[in-house]
Design an enzyme around this catalytic site. Structure first.
Site, PDB file in Angstrom:
ATOM      1  N   CYS A 172       0.664  -1.259   0.095  1.00 35.04           N
ATOM      2  CA  CYS A 172      -0.008   0.138   0.001  1.00 35.04           C
ATOM      3  C   CYS A 172       0.879   1.424  -0.012  1.00 35.04           C
ATOM      4  O   CYS A 172       0.236   2.395  -0.199  1.00 35.04           O
ATOM      5  CB  CYS A 172      -0.738  -0.004   1.059  1.00 35.04           C
ATOM      6  SG  CYS A 172      -2.618  -0.524   0.804  1.00 35.04           S
ATOM      7  N   ASP A 215     -17.916   4.979   1.347  1.00 31.65           N
ATOM      8  CA  ASP A 215     -17.950   3.285   1.386  1.00 31.65           C
ATOM      9  C   ASP A 215     -16.777   2.603   1.128  1.00 31.65           C
ATOM     10  O   ASP A 215     -16.106   3.126   0.109  1.00 31.65           O
ATOM     11  CB  ASP A 215     -18.916   2.725   0.555  1.00 31.65           C
ATOM     12  CG  ASP A 215     -20.390   3.065   1.218  1.00 31.65           C
ATOM     13  OD1 ASP A 215     -20.622   3.374   2.345  1.00 31.65           O
ATOM     14  OD2 ASP A 215     -21.378   2.862   0.385  1.00 31.65           O
ATOM     15  N   ASP A 216     -16.279   1.515   1.869  1.00 30.75           N
ATOM     16  CA  ASP A 216     -15.200   0.873   1.317  1.00 30.75           C
ATOM     17  C   ASP A 216     -15.137   0.008   0.407  1.00 30.75           C
ATOM     18  O   ASP A 216     -14.352  -0.227  -0.610  1.00 30.75           O
ATOM     19  CB  ASP A 216     -14.711   0.044   2.538  1.00 30.75           C
ATOM     20  CG  ASP A 216     -13.956   0.647   3.724  1.00 30.75           C
ATOM     21  OD1 ASP A 216     -13.548   1.655   3.580  1.00 30.75           O
ATOM     22  OD2 ASP A 216     -13.998   0.103   4.915  1.00 30.75           O
ATOM     23  N   GLY A 246      -9.756 -15.180 -13.585  1.00 30.12           N
ATOM     24  CA  GLY A 246      -9.106 -14.114 -13.402  1.00 30.12           C
ATOM     25  C   GLY A 246      -8.524 -13.787 -14.655  1.00 30.12           C
ATOM     26  O   GLY A 246      -9.064 -14.149 -15.923  1.00 30.12           O
ATOM     27  N   ASP A 286     -11.137  -0.736   7.172  1.00 23.58           N
ATOM     28  CA  ASP A 286      -9.943  -1.412   7.451  1.00 23.58           C
ATOM     29  C   ASP A 286      -8.822  -0.304   7.220  1.00 23.58           C
ATOM     30  O   ASP A 286      -9.027   0.508   6.435  1.00 23.58           O
ATOM     31  CB  ASP A 286      -9.823  -2.616   6.488  1.00 23.58           C
ATOM     32  CG  ASP A 286      -9.866  -2.156   4.716  1.00 23.58           C
ATOM     33  OD1 ASP A 286     -10.646  -1.237   4.587  1.00 23.58           O
ATOM     34  OD2 ASP A 286      -9.228  -2.812   4.297  1.00 23.58           O
TER      35      ASP A 286
END
Length: 726
Positions: A403, A433-434, A523, A609
């Site tokens: 991050c 909102d997360d 994916g 989080d």
């Protein structure tokens, strides 16, 4: 244009023994392009055996004899897997590792050291400590010394085995514990039988002068909590029993199909296994068929350049391998506990403090090879470059991974400011909102995506941490993960390495999402400049999701993980973070938060989080969405071990300056600990606003579940503002 060299061959070093440590050091100075180098070791450090008696005697701190494998791996450009090898599938060329997916190899080398435990001696496992492996022994010894100093245990020590190692440890223990200690040596045959007569006489004299009791021709038959029982029925009193008489290989080697002698890998002069030329072995774990020698560190050290050369030949299929010819004898400098030593070579009876000083210089010089790793200068910028290029490159500071590689919060909000509001009725998302919220029957579905630029070279561990990181937005909204799609960018590599890397990534993803009841359903993959892993995750909740809006004055603020990953990862990239500190941070990031979320969700008024914008940035968002203020206690904010020291030393993530802009909405006293409030977190904890009357119950439930949660402050009335109390 600079060509990116593809990875085509896998070299795996199993074990962080002295030979492999030296190979890694030399590799970092001249790596072989196209090779992915991997080191597998259970711990982030490896102890240097030559200084163990000095540690026992109290002459060296523990740190003096620790080779930091995290720093060494970074120097070598190797991926470090902190795990214990437990088998080799030579048909598929994969190494089995406890608790994770197997690792592929083209060429492998084994340097895992040995153990001196005695499983055939009754009571040894329960009441004795083998001198090897060294790390475990050192931990037990320091705990015993502490107990003796606190008068919780008598200073009684017995050493089984009166060879050189046993005598050194007995004399060292006697010196450390003082005149009141009772130290005994037990030898089933003749003490110091491998030494010359002069050195043997000198060491026996030192044993007598130190009042160490020597039991020769005495066989140990049992170890109890009271000491060691001998074959003639005598009891040698001891509260700390050391085993040095055995030299045993790890049992898993028996399953490999490799030719062994007494459990040790049989090798020829090129250090290759007699059975499989793709597997090398060195150090104590190797049995040199062409020139059998006793187990001694001098052979491991001198094998290193030969091993490096021959590994290079095997990986390139060019050149001729070199032969290792061990010397027949070598100078032994045997410490006598009190900063003295005895020399043994050619029968010379040398004894004295000057020999200790000589040995000390040799040992410290060896350790400096790993403490002062040479730094390779990065390529210089071309001249000229556009204005601002040097500043954006951080004046030599590398871009952080995880991050720490995010865009700053203020810049992100500015970029999203003109995004139109949702037009569809089934899109229920709100600002702050997360995760996105979608109508789903009577319940709600949340959907989020996150990806991580690699900060570790281990794709399995990176995938696990990224999966936990991506699920954080789902957990923080009180939802259960449902399904995940992977987004993977691999560095350029051969098709076989691509397949093996994807196998590791998907194994970690399936295990981590599966533990939360979610499926990995596919994916997208591509090749690029570096490894990047991401996941799009959906989650389900029966009622309304928990949002960041909703915190009320009087709520307590609970944090479920310590902070500090950003500064630790930044320092690790600079080779300044201690290996044990890095290992603890990785373990924290790899710890899922699903159970904690399910405890918090039923009572939380607001939750998020803690990730890239740091604890302060994410808390301020809750306050802005809720129209409240907060007070937090800096002393109660949990911090990862070593993070504050690294911040004090000036380390910090490349995202730290952008995160500090929220300080305009805070009152705090500047300092290294306060800096960590702005530290970007990867796979960080949950931050929840909990009604005060339920906070103690929730906290107890979290801790009973194994979550090291803490109350860090409270929500208060007022405009969005954070008051930080020291």
């Amino acid at each position: 244009m600079q060509v990116q060299i593809p990875l085509t061959r896998d070299l795996v070093l199993i074990g962080g023994g002295h030979t492999h440590a030296l190979v890694l050091r030399m590799w970092g100075m001249k790596p072989l392009p196209g090779v992915r180098l991997t080191l597998i070791n259970p711990t982030p450090t490896a102890a240097y055996s030559g200084m163990l008696p000095g540690l026992v005697a109290g002459h060296y701190p523990r740190s003096a004899l620790q080779i930091d494998l995290v720093k060494l791996a970074r120097h070598a450009g190797a991926r470090l897997i902190l795990g214990r090898a437990e088998g080799i599938d030579r048909e598929s060329r994969r190494i089995r590792i406890s608790g994770r997916a197997p690792v592929a190899y083209d060429i492998a080398s084994i340097d895992i050291g040995i153990t001196s435990d005695m499983p055939g001696l009754p009571g040894f496992a329960e009441h004795a400590v083998p001198a090897k492996p060294l790390d475990a022994f050192a931990d037990r010894w320091e705990a015993f010394v502490e107990a003796v100093e606190a008068r919780r245990a008598p200073p009684d020590v017995a050493v089984i085995g009166a060879g050189v190692a046993g005598v050194e440890l007995a004399l060292a223990a006697r010196h450390r514990l003082g005149d009141h200690a009772r130290v005994a040596l037990i030898e089933r045959a003749r003490a110091l039988s491998t030494l010359g007569s002069g050195a043997r006489r000198a060491l026996l004299r030192h044993l007598r002068q130190a009042n160490v009791t020597l039991h020769e021709a005495a066989r140990a038959t049992e170890v109890t909590e009271d000491g060691v029982t001998l074959a003639d029925g005598r009891l040698v009193p001891a509260r700390f029993v050391i085993g040095t008489a055995a030299a045993r290989a790890q049992d898993w080697l028996e399953t490999t199909g490799l030719a062994l002698t007494n459990g040790f890998v049989r090798i020829g002069p090129t250090l290759q296994s007699e059975t499989d030329p793709a597997i090398f072995a060195a150090g104590d774990i190797a049995h040199m068929v062409h020139a059998p020698r006793p187990k001694a560190g001098v052979y491991a050290v001198r094998q290193a350049p030969i091993l490096l050369h021959n590994l290079t030949v095997a990986l390139t299929e060019k050149g001729r391998m070199r032969r290792y010819r061990p010397q027949r004898d070598y100078l032994k400098l045997i410490s006598t506990g009190h900063r003295g030593a005895v020399a043994d070579k050619w029968g010379l009876p040398l004894d004295g403090a000057w020999l200790w000083r000589w040995k000390d210089r040799i040992d410290r010089a060896f350790m400096r090879k790993f403490q002062d790793l040479p730094r390779m200068d990065p390529p210089a910028l071309p001249d000229p470059v556009a204005s601002g290029v040097a500043e954006e490159l951080g004046r030599g500071k590398p871009l952080c991974g995880g991050c720490g590689a995010k865009v700053g919060q203020a810049d992100l909000r500015a970029a999203l400011a003109d995004l139109p509001a949702p037009a569809r009725e089934d899109v229920l998302s709100r600002p702050g909102d997360d995760a996105a919220v979608l109508a789903h029957g009577d319940g709600r579905q949340v959907i989020t995506t996150d990806h991580v630029r690699a900060f570790v070279e281990d794709p399995w561990l990176l995938a696990r941490i990224t999966a936990i990181h991506a699920m954080g937005d789902v957990w923080s909204m009180g939802a259960r993960p449902q399904a995940a799609l992977a987004q993977i960018i691999l560095p350029r590599m051969s098709p076989r390495l691509q397949a093996e890397t994807l196998r590791e990534i998907m194994a970690a993803a399936a295990e981590t999402f599966g533990a939360e009841g979610a499926d990995v359903v596919g994916g997208h993959t591509s090749l690029g400049a570096e490894l990047t892993i991401g996941f799009a995750v959906t989650g389900l909740t029966e009622g309304e999701p928990i949002r960041q809006a909703g915190a009320r004055p009087g709520d307590w603020l609970i944090l479920t993980k310590p902070i500090g990953t950003g500064v630790i990862l930044a320092a690790e990239m600079a080779r300044e973070a201690p290996g044990e500190v890095v290992a603890a941070a990785l373990a924290s990031m790899a710890r899922p938060q699903g159970q904690a979320a399910r405890i918090l969700a039923p009572v939380a008024h607001a939750m998020t989080d803690v990730t890239g914008f740091g604890l302060a940035g994410h808390l301020l968002t809750i306050l802005q969405e809720s129209g409240t203020a907060a007070r937090i206690s800096l002393a109660h904010v949990p911090i990862l071990p070593g993070a504050e020291d690294l911040a004090r030393a000036g380390h910090g993530s490349t995202l730290l300056p952008a995160n500090r802009t929220v300080a305009a909405h805070m009152f705090l006293t500047e300092g290294p600990r306060a800096d960590l409030l702005f530290d970007p977190q990867t796979a960080g904890g949950l931050l929840a606003a909990i009604p005060a009357d339920q906070a103690e119950t929730v906290l107890a439930a979290l801790r009973a579940n194994g979550t090291d949660a803490a109350v860090i402050g409270a929500v208060t009335e007022g405009d969005p503002f954070i008051t930080v109390e020291d």
